[in-house]
Design an enzyme around this catalytic site. Structure first.
Site, short mmCIF file in Angstrom:
data_model
loop_
_atom_site.label_atom_id
_atom_site.label_comp_id
_atom_site.label_asym_id
_atom_site.label_seq_id
_atom_site.Cartn_x
_atom_site.Cartn_y
_atom_site.Cartn_z
N HIS A 59 51.52 -81.67 14.70
CA HIS A 59 51.70 -80.78 13.55
C HIS A 59 53.10 -80.16 13.51
O HIS A 59 53.50 -79.58 12.49
CB HIS A 59 50.63 -79.66 13.58
N ASP A 90 52.97 -82.53 8.44
CA ASP A 90 52.10 -81.56 7.75
C ASP A 90 50.75 -82.21 7.45
O ASP A 90 50.62 -83.44 7.37
CB ASP A 90 52.75 -81.09 6.45
#
Length: 416
Positions: A387, A391
């Protein structure tokens, strides 16, 4: 003239290696190119062959010793020098000596996986016909020989007395524990292989140093299965390889990587490196553990190229022949737990890559299609991603793209 036996050159990323097995004892005759010793690194088992004919001299570093690149671990003495110091050996029957040398040579030139298979089935290397390069034995050769012998193979392994199997079982980390009487509790402690220790280290690092998250989707495989059934015979006849699920998922992944460059990126310090090529690693299970050979430039490969390369890597993995270069790099990884029956999992990242795709078993399930419940062959797919780089929107879009391309393979052909 005495020649030194040295550890081969190791890649920059590997500092040392471990001596696993010496296939000869001091004073044994050796022939040029005959494998003398197996040396294990973090990724592969390297075979060190004899540079010339002669007799194995002093073994400087024993099994289990950690060694560095180019370190001297033994020597080869001229055969004539050995003959004078050991007259008793020359008095052995000529026929028996020739037979033993031939058998030792055939065993010495086999891979660790083949030698393990020979030992497990109680088969002599001289009894098996090799189909590999220059007549070398492969694991498939051993299995084919055992199958052709029917019930004869187990009988060949019986000569040892009843008490003998116990030490053999203790020497193998994968051997089953002995059956014991009620009340007895058996434990066995064995050291990790370097590969297993490296796998443990990398997986732990991935979970501790990345912001790993997994998203899921499911793929209706009916379209591709129908297409494959229609062309599988012509495909195999034309290309000499079967059409499987892995190739379509790799091609779909390649197209998705072009559309979502963040998935094909990696972190290097404070920078994000975007790769303008698709090098996809394929997780392969071997006797030594999980290895990930890399298919280079999959954007230029056809389905047949992918299938051939994966088959080639799988065979080399079984025989312990994968090279360091073949397992180095990679911008993305695909793992197929479905071959073992896994229905759903969360694959762990392969740093410094930013994502990994997990395929799973295809299973008939009821799904809603146009307002009706129908039975379709469905596969769950999972994308684990970092992450810090990727995204959630990009990860979900990437996995959805793979789903759409696999469900409608024509879109890959027409670049849609």
């Amino acid at each position: 003239m005495t020649s030194e036996i040295k550890v081969p050159t190791l890649p920059e990323s590997i500092a040392d290696a471990l001596i696993v097995t010496w296939h000869k004892k001091e004073g044994d005759p050796v022939r040029r190119d005959e494998v003398l010793v197996d040396i294990e690194t973090d990724k592969v088992v390297m075979e060190v062959p004899a540079a010339e004919d002669g007799v194995l001299g002093k073994i400087i570093e024993d099994e289990g010793t950690t060694v560095a690149a180019h370190q001297v671990i033994g020597s080869i003495e001229p055969a004539s020098a050995s003959a004078g110091s050991a007259p008793a050996a020359s008095e052995a029957p000529a026929v028996a000596e020739a037979s033993a040398d031939a058998d030792d040579g055939k065993v010495g030139q086999t891979s660790p996986a083949v030698r393990k298979a020979l030992a497990e089935h109680g088969v002599q290397a001289a009894d098996v016909t090799g189909t590999g390069k220059n007549g070398r034995l492969t694991k498939a050769d051993v299995e084919k020989h055992v199958a052709s012998q029917g019930q004869a193979a187990p009988a060949a392994a019986v000569p040892a007395p009843a008490a003998a199997p116990a030490p053999a079982a203790a020497s193998s980390s994968s051997a089953p524990l002995p059956i014991v009487a009620d009340g007895e509790r058996v434990e066995k402690r064995v050291p990790m292989t370097r590969l297993r220790a490296r796998i443990a280290e990398r997986l732990l690092t991935a979970t501790q140093t990345t912001a790993m998250l997994t998203t899921f989707n499911e793929v209706d495989m009916s379209g591709f299965i129908a297409l494959r059934n229609q062309y599988k015979d012509r495909f195999e006849k034309s290309h000499g390889v079967k059409l499987g699920f892995m190739s379509i998922f790799l091609k779909a992944s390649t197209e998705a990587l072009k559309r979502y460059p963040d998935i094909n990126a990696s972190i290097d310090g404070d920078d994000v490196v975007y790769h303008g090529y698709c090098d996809i690693g394929v997780a392969v299970s071997s006797d030594r553990g999980l290895v990930v050979p890399v298919l280079r430039n999959t954007e230029h490969m056809s389905l047949a190229d992918v299938e051939k390369t994966i088959g080639h890597y799988a065979e080399k993995a079984r025989d312990g022949k994968l090279s360091i270069d073949e397992m180095t790099g990679g911008t993305f990884t695909v793992s197929n737990g479905g071959v073992f029956g896994s229905l759903l999992s969360t694959p762990i990242l392969n740093p410094p890559q930013s994502a990994i795709l997990g395929m799973h078993a295809t299973q008939d399930r009821p799904v809603a299609v146009n307002g009706e419940v129908v039975i379709r062959p469905m596969m769950y797919v999972a994308l684990s991603y970092d992450h810090r780089v990727v995204d959630g929107k990009g990860a979900v879009g990437f996995l959805k793209t793979i789903k759409e391309l696999v469900e409608d393979p024509a879109r890959i052909v027409f670049d849609l």
